[in-house]
Design a protein around this motif. Structure first.
Motif, short mmCIF file in Angstrom:
data_model
loop_
_atom_site.label_atom_id
_atom_site.label_comp_id
_atom_site.label_asym_id
_atom_site.label_seq_id
_atom_site.Cartn_x
_atom_site.Cartn_y
_atom_site.Cartn_z
N ALA A 27 8.57 -3.20 94.61
CA ALA A 27 8.45 -4.52 93.99
C ALA A 27 9.25 -5.55 94.78
O ALA A 27 8.81 -6.68 94.99
CB ALA A 27 8.93 -4.48 92.54
N GLU B 266 3.06 -17.11 91.02
CA GLU B 266 3.11 -16.53 89.69
C GLU B 266 3.14 -15.00 89.73
O GLU B 266 3.91 -14.34 89.03
CB GLU B 266 1.93 -17.00 88.84
CG GLU B 266 2.17 -16.81 87.37
CD GLU B 266 0.98 -17.26 86.54
OE1 GLU B 266 0.90 -18.46 86.26
OE2 GLU B 266 0.16 -16.39 86.19
N VAL B 267 2.28 -14.43 90.58
CA VAL B 267 2.28 -12.97 90.69
C VAL B 267 3.62 -12.50 91.25
O VAL B 267 4.19 -11.50 90.81
CB VAL B 267 1.11 -12.48 91.59
CG1 VAL B 267 1.13 -10.97 91.70
CG2 VAL B 267 -0.22 -12.95 91.03
N PHE C 215 6.53 -9.68 89.91
CA PHE C 215 7.16 -8.63 90.71
C PHE C 215 8.68 -8.82 90.78
O PHE C 215 9.45 -7.86 90.70
CB PHE C 215 6.56 -8.61 92.12
CG PHE C 215 5.27 -7.83 92.22
CD1 PHE C 215 4.08 -8.36 91.75
CD2 PHE C 215 5.27 -6.58 92.78
CE1 PHE C 215 2.90 -7.64 91.83
CE2 PHE C 215 4.08 -5.84 92.88
CZ PHE C 215 2.90 -6.37 92.40
N THR D 221 10.56 -10.23 88.58
CA THR D 221 11.12 -9.85 87.29
C THR D 221 11.32 -8.34 87.22
O THR D 221 12.35 -7.86 86.74
CB THR D 221 10.19 -10.31 86.15
OG1 THR D 221 9.92 -11.69 86.32
CG2 THR D 221 10.83 -10.08 84.80
N VAL D 222 10.35 -7.59 87.72
CA VAL D 222 10.48 -6.14 87.73
C VAL D 222 11.69 -5.72 88.57
O VAL D 222 12.46 -4.84 88.17
CB VAL D 222 9.19 -5.47 88.26
CG1 VAL D 222 9.41 -4.00 88.53
CG2 VAL D 222 8.06 -5.66 87.26
N LEU E 191 14.85 -6.35 86.62
CA LEU E 191 15.05 -5.48 85.46
C LEU E 191 15.36 -4.04 85.88
O LEU E 191 16.19 -3.37 85.27
CB LEU E 191 13.78 -5.49 84.59
CG LEU E 191 13.52 -6.78 83.81
CD1 LEU E 191 12.18 -6.69 83.08
CD2 LEU E 191 14.64 -7.05 82.82
N THR E 192 14.68 -3.56 86.92
CA THR E 192 14.91 -2.17 87.33
C THR E 192 16.16 -2.01 88.17
O THR E 192 16.80 -0.95 88.16
CB THR E 192 13.70 -1.63 88.13
OG1 THR E 192 13.48 -2.49 89.26
CG2 THR E 192 12.46 -1.58 87.27
N PHE F 228 14.79 -17.81 90.29
CA PHE F 228 15.04 -19.18 89.84
C PHE F 228 14.11 -20.17 90.54
O PHE F 228 13.59 -21.12 89.93
CB PHE F 228 16.48 -19.60 90.14
CG PHE F 228 17.48 -19.07 89.16
CD1 PHE F 228 18.63 -18.43 89.59
CD2 PHE F 228 17.29 -19.24 87.80
CE1 PHE F 228 19.56 -17.96 88.67
CE2 PHE F 228 18.20 -18.76 86.88
CZ PHE F 228 19.35 -18.11 87.33
N VAL G 248 10.56 -20.00 89.27
CA VAL G 248 10.50 -20.64 87.96
C VAL G 248 10.50 -22.16 88.11
O VAL G 248 9.70 -22.86 87.48
CB VAL G 248 11.67 -20.17 87.07
CG1 VAL G 248 11.77 -21.04 85.83
CG2 VAL G 248 11.49 -18.72 86.67
N ALA H 114 13.47 2.26 83.20
CA ALA H 114 13.00 1.39 84.28
C ALA H 114 11.49 1.44 84.42
O ALA H 114 10.82 0.41 84.54
CB ALA H 114 13.68 1.78 85.58
N TYR I 295 4.24 -5.56 84.12
CA TYR I 295 2.94 -5.65 84.79
C TYR I 295 1.80 -5.67 83.77
O TYR I 295 0.86 -6.44 83.91
CB TYR I 295 2.75 -4.46 85.75
CG TYR I 295 3.65 -4.48 86.97
CD1 TYR I 295 4.36 -3.34 87.36
CD2 TYR I 295 3.78 -5.63 87.75
CE1 TYR I 295 5.17 -3.35 88.48
CE2 TYR I 295 4.60 -5.64 88.86
CZ TYR I 295 5.28 -4.50 89.23
OH TYR I 295 6.10 -4.51 90.34
N TYR J 176 1.49 -8.93 82.02
CA TYR J 176 0.95 -9.94 82.92
C TYR J 176 -0.56 -9.79 83.07
O TYR J 176 -1.30 -10.78 83.06
CB TYR J 176 1.63 -9.85 84.29
CG TYR J 176 1.26 -10.99 85.20
CD1 TYR J 176 0.66 -10.76 86.44
CD2 TYR J 176 1.47 -12.31 84.82
CE1 TYR J 176 0.31 -11.81 87.26
CE2 TYR J 176 1.11 -13.36 85.63
CZ TYR J 176 0.53 -13.10 86.86
OH TYR J 176 0.18 -14.14 87.66
#
Lengths: 235, 229, 54
Positions: free
Chosen positions: A56, A92-93, A97, A99-100, A103-104, A131, A134, C12, C20, C23
């Motif tokens: 990602a 946007e896409v 990615f 964001t993933v 988070l991970t 940021f 966004v 995770a 995903y 989205y």
């Protein structure tokens, strides 16, 4: 005045085969990574987060963000609306990615560093990437006129692309805790073969997912602009 | 009628016009100034003074307040042109688009420098900073930081003023770009004020200078694309 | 001693799938809404064309 034949091609919903294949690929990678890939002895099962986190991260920065920056430059040069739609979609896409990644990353970081977050170069750049995308999306949402929106977004896209490496280099002055890339060492990668296969399969699957999502988002942009034109014609 | 003014001369004309308007009312400047002073004060009460020495906190406080007071000043940068489409007058004049940008940026620079000229002594006073050679260095760092802030902020202000949510959008766009400025300024000024050798502060100053060079150029080149013609 | 942190990996992977997945759903919904608007505009246009031609 109304070209009745033109919109039908876009208006007829087709089954999205690419997206279906991509989702299947990702699902297969999930199964392979979680059930059929050996656990790394020192880091434990949490090391498997690498397969979705690193892929990602790579796609968010070097595919999505790069595409957004390049289409922005090309748009300012060629003024083709399609380029603006590509930039908008890539952003946007890319945000999904990114964001993933954010988070991970902490979930993995907690297990190997003992800390949820560190302000090292890579994490910080990724946060800034988030940021900036966004801000890019908010800017697009705030400008009504299509031409102006495209120009403003392109300017921000290009400046953002200049800022991210700047942030990365600046933060690099601080000591970095990020694990050194073990696949990109000049010598042989230190991953056993099974893990390498999983890693590259994950990469392919998520690149497919990115392509499918990009295309779907681009379709939405085209539809939206078409609807806007039609509504303006009626007004 | 003589030749159209060159870019630098034209910038100065634009800057003078803006500053004249600003000086007439002074409201924006005084508000930003009071905001900065209040901010400096509030920060002091925001943590345990027995745990952290005020002098250690001072650089951080100074540069954070600097960005937010700077944003206040930038908000008004293109706002005056919005009324009655006065910008059309500017665009019709025989001056280059870059001159409009540089002129506005120059006016903002004067504005921000004015705020810093009061805020820095205030920080020295309230946080009991040692008054020595470090203060001269601080002024130099402040100048570099102000240039960077104004370069980016003027460009984004030109864009934000044309949107529905200008007051929210300007900070959202600008703040990520202010981070290298704050980083460079705060880290270098902290080291210099603590009496460390200049060699320690140099890497941070380099970031600040590099940022200024890169983004003043980039924003000057990008500005014409924000105009509707 | 291999640490027992499988929970982190599961969390995770779940979070990623959630992001995903959400989205994809969002894209599908937006596309459907836009197509509906487009077809409504198209039917209005053909209706007014028919009325004008008649």
């Amino acid at each position: 005045m109304t070209s009745a034949s033109e919109p039908l091609a876009v208006a007829r919903p087709r089954r999205d085969i690419l997206l279906g294949v991509a989702i299947l690929a990702v699902a297969l990678v999930y199964v392979r990574a979680l059930a059929f890939t050996p656990i790394e002895a020192r880091q434990g099962a949490a090391q498997k987060i690498l397969y979705i986190h690193a892929t990602a991260a790579f796609i968010a920065l070097y595919v999505a963000f790069a595409l957004m920056a390049i289409s922005s430059i090309l748009y300012l040069w060629l003024k083709d609306e399609k380029l603006d739609r590509v930039a908008e979609s890539a952003a946007e896409v890319g945000l999904a990615f990114t964001t993933v990644v954010l988070l991970t990353g902490p979930l993995w970081g907690k297990t190997i560093w003992g800390a949820w977050w560190t302000w090292d170069a890579r994490l910080t750049s990724t946060l800034f990437l988030w940021f900036l995308i966004v801000a890019y999306s908010l800017l697009r949402g705030a400008v009504e006129d299509r031409g102006r929106r495209a120009r403003y977004a392109a300017v921000l896209g290009i400046l953002a692309a200049m800022l991210v490496p700047f942030i990365h280099l600046s933060v690099y002055l601080f000591r970095t805790l990020h694990p050194m890339p073990i696949l990109l060492k000049p010598s042989a990668p230190s991953m056993p073969a099974e893990m390498q296969v999983t890693f590259f399969s994950a990469f392919v699957a998520f690149v497919l997912l990115f392509a499918a999502l990009l295309r779907a988002r681009y379709r939405i942009a085209t539809l939206r602009d078409l609807v806007a034109s039609r509504e303006q014609e009626r007004a | 009628m003589g030749d159209a003014p060159g870019t630098l001369a034209a910038s100065w004309i634009v800057a003078r016009k803006d500053l004249a308007i600003e000086f007439r009312t002074r409201t924006a400047f005084l508000s930003a100034l009071v905001f900065a002073l209040l901010g400096v004060t509030i920060f002091y009460f925001a943590w345990d003074a027995t745990a952290v020495a005020a002098a250690d906190l001072a650089p951080g406080v100074l540069w954070v307040i600097f960005t937010f007071a700077g944003l206040l000043g930038l908000q008004r940068s293109f706002g005056s042109e919005l009324a009655d489409r006065a910008i059309d007058g500017l665009l019709g004049a025989p001056i280059s688009r870059e001159a409009i940008y540089l002129g506005k940026a120059l006016a903002n620079l004067v504005f921000v420098s004015g705020i810093l000229a009061v805020t820095i002594p205030a920080v020295v006073l309230f946080y009991n900073l040692p008054f020595g050679a470090g203060i001269g260095a601080l002024a130099g760092i402040a100048a570099l930081a102000a240039v960077g802030l104004v370069a980016v902020g003027t460009l984004f202000s030109a864009m934000a003023v044309n949107t529905r949510m200008a007051e929210l959008l300007l900070p959202m766009l600008s703040l990520p770009f202010f981070v290298p400025i704050v980083m460079g300024a705060a880290q270098s000024s902290a080291r210099l004020m603590a009496g460390r050798p200049i060699a320690e502060a140099w890497p941070w100053l380099r970031i600040l200078v590099a940022f200024d060079i890169v983004f003043v150029t980039a924003c000057t080149l990008a500005f014409p694309f924000t105009l509707d013609e | 001693m291999t640490p027992d942190n499988g929970g982190f990996a599961t969390a995770a992977y779940l979070l990623a799938a959630l992001v995903y997945g959400a989205y994809v759903v969002s894209l599908k919904l937006r596309e459907r809404r836009l197509r509906e608007r487009l077809s409504r505009l198209e039917s209005h246009a053909t209706a007014s064309n028919r009325a004008a031609g008649a």
